[in-house]
Scaffold this active site. Sequence first.
Site, mmCIF file in Angstrom:
data_model
loop_
_atom_site.group_PDB
_atom_site.id
_atom_site.type_symbol
_atom_site.label_atom_id
_atom_site.label_comp_id
_atom_site.label_asym_id
_atom_site.label_seq_id
_atom_site.Cartn_x
_atom_site.Cartn_y
_atom_site.Cartn_z
ATOM 1 N NE ARG A 235 -4.203 -1.533 0.064
ATOM 2 C CZ ARG A 235 -4.469 -2.345 -0.615
ATOM 3 N NH1 ARG A 235 -3.509 -2.876 -1.367
ATOM 4 N NH2 ARG A 235 -5.477 -3.153 -0.691
ATOM 5 C CD GLU A 264 -2.893 3.217 -5.195
ATOM 6 O OE1 GLU A 264 -3.913 2.695 -5.389
ATOM 7 O OE2 GLU A 264 -1.756 2.719 -4.520
ATOM 8 C CG HIS A 283 -3.040 -0.548 -6.758
ATOM 9 N ND1 HIS A 283 -3.425 -0.284 -5.382
ATOM 10 C CD2 HIS A 283 -3.098 -1.993 -6.332
ATOM 11 C CE1 HIS A 283 -3.690 -0.846 -4.547
ATOM 12 N NE2 HIS A 283 -3.382 -2.312 -4.910
#
Length: 326
Positions: A235, A264, A283
Site C-alpha cells: 500500500r 492514489e 496498482h
Amino acid sequence: MTKPNVFVTRHLPDAALDMLRQACDLEIWPDELPPPYDTLKAKAATVDGLLTLLSDQIDQELLHSAPQLRVVSQCAVGYDNIDVAAATAAHIPVGHTPGVLTDTTADFAFALLMAAARRIEEAARYVHAGKWRTWGPTLLMGQDVWGATLGIIGMGRIGQAMARRGRGFNMRVLYTDAVPVPNDAGAAYTPLDNLLAQADFVSLHVPLTPETHHLIDRRALKLMKSSAVLINTARGPVVDPQALYAALAAGEIAYAALDVTDPEPIPPDDPLLTLANCLIVPHIASSSVRTRTKMAVMAAENLLAGLAGKPLPYCVNPAVYNTAED
Ligand code: GLV
C-alpha cells in the site's frame, strides 16, 4: 419473494455479475472512477449488500446510515479502506479475497524487481527516443538479480511467494515480520534494521495499519544501501513519499519500483514522476484475467453468503458472529 438489493461499486468480470444477477436486484456503478462518497453513502442507505473496491471509503458514518446493510464484500485482499471495527459493532460481516491473488501479485512484484535491476523502462525509453546507435560495452548496465540479497518486509502469503521466487533466482532471502514465520523458501528471519542494511532489493508485503504507516521513512531509507532498490506492491502509505523522493533524488538509494502510491492515483505533478530512477505503475499487481475473475467470483460468493445469513467463506471480522444483537 423480493430479491435483496445490492450496489456494486464498479463493473466487475461477468462471471461474478451473472452470479449476483440470479439472486439479487443489482445496481452497478457504471463509471471508471469510483462513486463519490456522498453517492456511495446514499446508495448504502438503501441496500442489503455492498460489493466494494479498495478505492471506496466505507467508514463509520456510512455504516451508521445504512440500516438494511447486511454484508460488505470487498473485491481485494486488503481492506484498509473499510472501518472494520465499525462494521463489527454494527454486526455487518466484511468479506475479502485472500489466496487467489497471491502468486499473481508475487509475480508482479518480482517483475518490478527485475525491471528495476535491469533498467527495462529506461532501456525501452532509450530505444523509443531513437538513441540506440550500436552495441555498447557499457550501455545501460544494471544489477545482477542472481546472487543478490532480497529483503522481504511482511512474510504473509504474498511475502512467502516472493521469497520462493527469490530462491528460484538464486538470491539470498531475508525477511522480517512481527515474529519469525516458518517458511518453505529458506528465507532467514532478521530484524528490520538489519534487513534494510543488508538487502539489495527490499520488497514490501505488509498490510496498511497504524503500525506500518510510513514504515519506510527517512530513517529506514538512510539505513538502506545506496545501490538498493525498493519495491512496493503493498500500500502506498507504507512509504513516506517525501522521504522517498529525497532519498532517490540524492542517490541515497538507487531505485524505487512502485505499484502503489500515496495518494492514489498519483497526481501528474508529483515530484516522484520527475525522477528517472522511479518506476510507477497503476496498482495492477493482481491484474491477470484469471486472478481478477477469481477475485470477483470470490467477492460474489462472500456477498451471497452474507445476504443468505450464512458465514462468509472469507470474512475479515469473524467476531461479528460472536457478538450478541444489541
Ligand atoms: C490489492 O491491492 C488488493 O488488496 O487486493
